[in-house]
Scaffold this motif. Structure first.
Motif, mmCIF file in Angstrom:
data_model
loop_
_atom_site.group_PDB
_atom_site.id
_atom_site.type_symbol
_atom_site.label_atom_id
_atom_site.label_comp_id
_atom_site.label_asym_id
_atom_site.label_seq_id
_atom_site.Cartn_x
_atom_site.Cartn_y
_atom_site.Cartn_z
ATOM 1 N N MET A 92 0.900 -1.163 -0.056
ATOM 2 C CA MET A 92 -0.130 0.046 0.218
ATOM 3 C C MET A 92 1.063 1.025 0.072
ATOM 4 O O MET A 92 0.510 2.160 -0.470
ATOM 5 C CB MET A 92 -0.991 0.098 1.257
ATOM 6 C CG MET A 92 -2.042 -1.148 1.352
ATOM 7 S SD MET A 92 -3.132 -0.980 -0.213
ATOM 8 C CE MET A 92 -2.313 -2.513 -1.351
ATOM 9 N N VAL A 93 2.126 1.224 0.698
ATOM 10 C CA VAL A 93 2.902 2.316 0.793
ATOM 11 C C VAL A 93 3.405 2.420 -0.677
ATOM 12 O O VAL A 93 3.756 3.766 -1.185
ATOM 13 C CB VAL A 93 3.920 2.093 1.770
ATOM 14 C CG1 VAL A 93 5.146 3.270 1.611
ATOM 15 C CG2 VAL A 93 3.558 2.147 3.212
ATOM 16 N N TYR A 95 2.345 1.749 -3.450
ATOM 17 C CA TYR A 95 0.896 2.380 -4.311
ATOM 18 C C TYR A 95 0.979 3.669 -4.071
ATOM 19 O O TYR A 95 0.825 4.527 -5.280
ATOM 20 C CB TYR A 95 -0.345 1.377 -3.898
ATOM 21 C CG TYR A 95 -1.068 1.261 -5.241
ATOM 22 C CD1 TYR A 95 -0.873 1.823 -6.573
ATOM 23 C CD2 TYR A 95 -2.039 0.406 -5.176
ATOM 24 C CE1 TYR A 95 -1.721 1.574 -7.663
ATOM 25 C CE2 TYR A 95 -2.874 -0.007 -6.230
ATOM 26 C CZ TYR A 95 -2.914 0.789 -7.552
ATOM 27 O OH TYR A 95 -3.579 0.410 -8.718
ATOM 28 N N ALA A 96 1.076 3.923 -2.779
ATOM 29 C CA ALA A 96 0.851 5.571 -2.679
ATOM 30 C C ALA A 96 2.210 6.441 -3.160
ATOM 31 O O ALA A 96 1.705 7.613 -3.635
ATOM 32 C CB ALA A 96 0.895 5.677 -1.203
ATOM 33 N N LEU A 97 3.154 5.736 -3.140
ATOM 34 C CA LEU A 97 4.435 6.392 -3.683
ATOM 35 C C LEU A 97 4.340 6.508 -5.181
ATOM 36 O O LEU A 97 4.944 7.468 -5.694
ATOM 37 C CB LEU A 97 5.675 5.620 -3.135
ATOM 38 C CG LEU A 97 6.286 5.747 -1.763
ATOM 39 C CD1 LEU A 97 7.461 4.869 -1.649
ATOM 40 C CD2 LEU A 97 6.660 7.199 -1.496
ATOM 41 N N ILE A 99 1.668 6.748 -6.888
ATOM 42 C CA ILE A 99 0.501 7.721 -7.175
ATOM 43 C C ILE A 99 1.059 9.189 -6.779
ATOM 44 O O ILE A 99 0.951 10.132 -7.697
ATOM 45 C CB ILE A 99 -0.761 7.580 -6.164
ATOM 46 C CG1 ILE A 99 -1.677 6.413 -6.478
ATOM 47 C CG2 ILE A 99 -1.562 8.835 -6.328
ATOM 48 C CD1 ILE A 99 -2.482 5.934 -5.477
ATOM 49 N N LEU A 100 1.967 9.397 -5.720
ATOM 50 C CA LEU A 100 2.548 10.601 -5.387
ATOM 51 C C LEU A 100 3.564 10.781 -6.501
ATOM 52 O O LEU A 100 3.711 12.038 -7.094
ATOM 53 C CB LEU A 100 3.273 10.469 -3.953
ATOM 54 C CG LEU A 100 3.905 11.555 -3.670
ATOM 55 C CD1 LEU A 100 3.186 13.050 -3.530
ATOM 56 C CD2 LEU A 100 4.832 11.540 -2.336
ATOM 57 N N ALA A 129 0.130 5.217 -12.248
ATOM 58 C CA ALA A 129 0.608 4.840 -10.732
ATOM 59 C C ALA A 129 0.974 3.194 -10.633
ATOM 60 O O ALA A 129 1.700 2.816 -9.529
ATOM 61 C CB ALA A 129 -0.491 5.166 -9.856
ATOM 62 N N GLY A 133 4.041 2.202 -8.977
ATOM 63 C CA GLY A 133 4.175 1.182 -7.660
ATOM 64 C C GLY A 133 5.158 0.283 -7.827
ATOM 65 O O GLY A 133 5.743 -0.197 -6.611
#
Length: 287
Positions: A92-93, A95-97, A99-100, A129, A133
């Protein structure tokens, strides 16, 4: 009491060490997201797909990316040792990275127009993303310190299913770079059946040679008593089939097969299957 205090101090020290490793992993993850996804973030076809890609296909890709990232994270996540629960966290981290990193780069290049609808902006970021990711997780594997201890931790024994899974990851990652481009379809129309047959043979030869014949770091040496065809049948041919299936999915996902007949579909799959085979073979070496 002295012994209990010492044990508590050791436990606290271990937790601090793992937190430190996780923070270092975040830095490597962000670097990996940029390194591996930047070519796609600077590709016109990917920008267009963010607006035009069928939303159900985009959602399918994003949903499939979750178990994919979890599997990769369990293998090479942000820390040296982790449970499945921590693997889910790392995924999840990552994936967030992804997206960011995608949002920052696309905004930096002026590709997120405020005149666009929210749906188009989200779609443009979302399609980038997924590879970002994956790159965030690959960052720890490829951007590690190279220390001996870390190398040992990064190369645990893999079961047969795990090896096939990592080949699928490698094929998908390279396919995400190639499948959106018009050149894949163009090459498939230019090629003759003989070209396609030779491409299949070359793809299989490259896959087998990458891992077994040319002794790359991470390759798998065959035992002297093992016949040469054993690895070909057990790993190389299944890996190539996986690369073809991933290629077919990637082409369908990006709408490259819409309205095409069976022969153009087959030819496009074979064309994209070549970089997919290279990615699958490389994944066994580097992950």
């Amino acid at each position: 009491m002295g012994q209990g205090a010492e044990e508590q101090q050791e436990t606290s020290g271990d937790q601090g060490f793992h937190a430190s490793e996780f923070l270092v992993g975040l830095g490597r993850g962000l670097a990996g997201a940029l390194l591996f996804a930047l070519p796609m973030q600077m590709t016109m076809e990917m920008w267009d797909l963010g607006h035009a890609m069928d939303r159900w296909r985009l959602m399918t890709l994003m949903i499939l990316a979750i178990p994919l990232l979890i599997g990769i994270a369990h293998r090479i996540g942000f820390e040296r040792t982790f449970t499945w629960r921590e693997g889910v966290r790392d995924a999840m981290v990552a994936y967030a990275l992804g997206i960011l990193a995608s949002a920052l780069i696309l905004a930096l290049f002026g590709l997120l127009d405020t005149q666009d609808s929210l749906e188009d902006i989200v779609g443009t970021i979302a399609i980038q993303a997924v590879p970002a990711g994956i790159g965030a997780l690959l960052g720890r594997s490829q951007l590690g310190s190279g220390g001996e201890d870390e190398a040992e931790e990064d190369e645990p024994g893999m079961g047969y299913g795990s090896e096939l899974f990592m080949m699928a990851v490698g094929a998908l990652f390279l396919n995400l770079n190639m499948a959106p481009t018009e050149e894949m379809v163009l090459i498939s129309y230019i090629m003759t059946p003989w070209h396609a047959f030779l491409t299949i043979l070359l793809s299989i030869a490259v896959m087998h040679g990458f891992v077994y014949a040319v002794s790359f770091k991470g390759g798998h040496a065959l035992d002297a008593a093992t016949p040469w065809w054993h690895a070909l049948i057990r790993f190389t041919l299944p890996g190539y089939v996986i690369a073809l299936l991933i290629s077919l999915y990637s082409l369908w996902s990006f709408g490259r097969l819409d309205g095409a007949g069976s022969m153009p579909v087959l030819m496009s799959m074979i064309v994209l299957g070549f970089p997919g085979a290279v990615g699958a073979a490389a994944a066994r070496l580097i992950l």
